[in-house]
Scaffold this motif. Structure first.
Motif, PDB file in Angstrom:
ATOM      1  N   VAL A  60      -8.608   1.970  -9.107  1.00 30.27           N
ATOM      2  CA  VAL A  60      -8.202   1.572  -7.918  1.00 30.27           C
ATOM      3  C   VAL A  60      -7.268   0.616  -6.997  1.00 30.27           C
ATOM      4  O   VAL A  60      -7.346  -0.965  -7.644  1.00 30.27           O
ATOM      5  N   ARG A  61      -5.891   1.023  -6.770  1.00 28.16           N
ATOM      6  CA  ARG A  61      -4.632   0.341  -6.545  1.00 28.16           C
ATOM      7  C   ARG A  61      -4.067   0.312  -5.410  1.00 28.16           C
ATOM      8  O   ARG A  61      -4.633   1.145  -5.220  1.00 28.16           O
ATOM      9  N   VAL A  62      -3.514   0.075  -5.301  1.00 22.05           N
ATOM     10  CA  VAL A  62      -2.057   0.293  -3.951  1.00 22.05           C
ATOM     11  C   VAL A  62      -1.004   0.078  -4.570  1.00 22.05           C
ATOM     12  O   VAL A  62      -0.391  -0.946  -5.880  1.00 22.05           O
ATOM     13  N   PRO A  63       0.395   1.148  -4.533  1.00 22.94           N
ATOM     14  CA  PRO A  63       1.338   0.654  -5.008  1.00 22.94           C
ATOM     15  C   PRO A  63       1.905  -1.529  -4.602  1.00 22.94           C
ATOM     16  O   PRO A  63       2.930  -1.400  -5.755  1.00 22.94           O
ATOM     17  N   VAL A  64       1.233  -1.415  -3.332  1.00 23.52           N
ATOM     18  CA  VAL A  64       2.216  -2.022  -2.689  1.00 23.52           C
ATOM     19  C   VAL A  64       1.936  -3.382  -2.149  1.00 23.52           C
ATOM     20  O   VAL A  64       0.507  -2.727  -1.297  1.00 23.52           O
ATOM     21  N   GLN A  65       0.340  -4.383  -2.813  1.00 20.94           N
ATOM     22  CA  GLN A  65      -0.256  -5.300  -2.393  1.00 20.94           C
ATOM     23  C   GLN A  65       1.114  -6.522  -1.315  1.00 20.94           C
ATOM     24  O   GLN A  65       1.404  -7.041  -2.366  1.00 20.94           O
ATOM     25  N   ASP A  66       0.492  -6.338  -0.320  1.00 23.67           N
ATOM     26  CA  ASP A  66       1.527  -7.264   0.711  1.00 23.67           C
ATOM     27  C   ASP A  66       0.571  -8.712   0.067  1.00 23.67           C
ATOM     28  O   ASP A  66      -0.232  -8.821   1.441  1.00 23.67           O
TER      29      ASP A  66
END
Length: 424
Positions: free
Chosen positions: A211-217
């Motif tokens: 589980v992850r997102v392409p861009v973590q702000d």
């Protein structure tokens, strides 16, 4: 007034995400995110849907001579369902500013802890704490982030990816309910809960790794939450839509079996009709998400809510036979299930993909109020004079809620584009 044509900023953001994904992550990453979120959704919601198996056994074999304890058992499912939504706002915000993966791992471990502690309980009020509150808290931490994480990996197939992800809710229920029934029958409720805790840890922790997102702000912090979002008319209208839907959604699943039995359909056939609705819900989540990629998310949302409203207002009152009952199950299951694919997609469309988790989490927290009010109000209507036999008041109540949600969705659709046939 906004146009239905994507803005330069939106287009540039999507291009940047695709570029960074291709540069940093392997091609299969996006598909592993969908698969892992599918599994976690199935674990969290499937276990809530299968609680009825343990509840039925405890009510008929353990607490069968104590009506008060049987009544207390009825609160557990409501508490779990309520918890999934209540923690949406903090879960979405923490996922965005900290880590989707770590938050989901914490949620999975809390879910397992709730099941393990429940296996040592001897009173229903203790189960309310361990399953209703502890497990519900863990499920609330994973539900929002896993509903929204896949959307960041896709632009052209975002609807289909989200639809497949949330279909895990229905598939999880179809698998876990018979598994729970088998474990309770062959071992005991206690050991079924312990075994459940084990497979939550095994399958949940493995899934959390992906589980992850392409861009973590990383530029945002916990202090930068903008409460003024609620002053945005679109935001407020969307929140009202979410409230109306959640208040209406669970009522037919709860009371349709009773409605059918009152009209001469056997309890076994009523169970089959509800199973048909659950299967239609899983299919609806995928197909509706797929359709949204072509005709537009907001258009699909209006269509889905329209079918759900029509089902309750025009089909439910006449669904007194198996044939019409099947029609009701198919139409309602498909359209109501499709909403759960479209809700996060509509939030991304209206308010941007970069704050999807926190915005969706806020809407899930609003849903908690609807989840808490829906069934009790329906039960109060049913207890009124004459309604216990024909359920007309209840079907009108649910239908009006769906129609109110439709009105809110139509308002936001109109503010996005006034062109009737525009893709929006």
């Amino acid at each position: 007034m906004e146009s239905n044509i994507p803005t330069v900023t939106e287009t540039e953001t999507e291009t940047q995400i695709e570029h960074e994904e291709a540069k940093v992550f392997p091609r299969y990453t996006r598909y592993s995110v969908v698969a892992s979120c599918f599994v976690i959704q199935g674990l969290a919601c499937g276990l809530i849907h299968s609680w009825g198996v343990q509840q039925e056994y405890l009510a008929n074999n353990v607490y069968n001579e104590n009506p008060e304890k049987i009544k207390t058992l009825g609160y557990i499912g409501t508490l779990m369902f309520f918890g999934i939504y209540l923690w949406g706002m903090p879960a979405g915000w923490i996922a965005e500013v900290w880590s989707y993966r770590k938050l989901c791992l914490i949620g999975i471990l809390i879910m397992a802890l709730g099941q393990l502690l429940a296996s040592f309980c001897t009173e229903p009020w203790q189960l309310c704490i361990t399953l209703g509150i502890v497990f519900g808290f863990g499920a609330g931490l994973v539900f929002g982030p896993t509903s929204t994480a896949p959307a960041g990996w896709f632009t052209r197939r975002r609807g289909l990816a989200t639809g497949i992800t949330v279909a895990g809710v229905g598939v999880g229920g179809l698998i876990i309910a018979p598994l729970t029934e088998f474990l309770v029958r062959e071992t005991s409720v206690t050991w079924s809960q312990r075994i459940t805790a084990i497979y939550i840890v095994v399958f949940g922790t493995i899934s959390c790794f992906f589980v992850r997102v392409p861009v973590q702000d990383r530029s945002r912090s916990f202090r930068s939450f903008n409460w003024r979002e609620f002053n945005n008319r679109r935001f407020a209208v969307h929140a009202l839509m979410v409230f109306f839907v959640t208040a209406a959604y669970i009522v037919p699943y709860t009371y349709l079996p009773q409605f059918w039995v009152r009209h001469g359909i056997s309890s076994e056939d009523a169970s089959v009709l509800i199973a048909v609705a659950n299967v239609a819900s899983s299919i609806g989540r995928i197909i509706t998400g797929f359709t949204a990629d072509y005709i537009g998310v907001l258009n699909s949302l209006v269509l889905s809510l329209s079918i759900a409203a029509i089902s309750c207002l025009l089909i439910w009152p006449f669904a007194t036979s198996i044939g019409v009952g099947v029609v009701m199950s198919l139409f309602y299951g498909f359209s109501a299930g499709g909403y759960w694919s479209l809700a996060p997609l509509a939030a991304a469309k209206l308010f941007g993909i970069e704050k999807l988790a926190s915005n969706s989490g806020t809407f899930y927290t609003v849903s908690a109020a609807g989840a808490w009010l829906g069934n009790p109000v329906a039960g109060a209507i049913l207890s009124g004079p004459g309604h216990s036999t024909n359920f007309l008041g209840m079907s009108l109540y649910v239908g009006v809620l769906w129609f109110a949600a439709l009105l809110m969705a139509a308002i936001n659709r109109a503010t996005y584009s006034k062109k009737l046939f525009a893709t929006a």
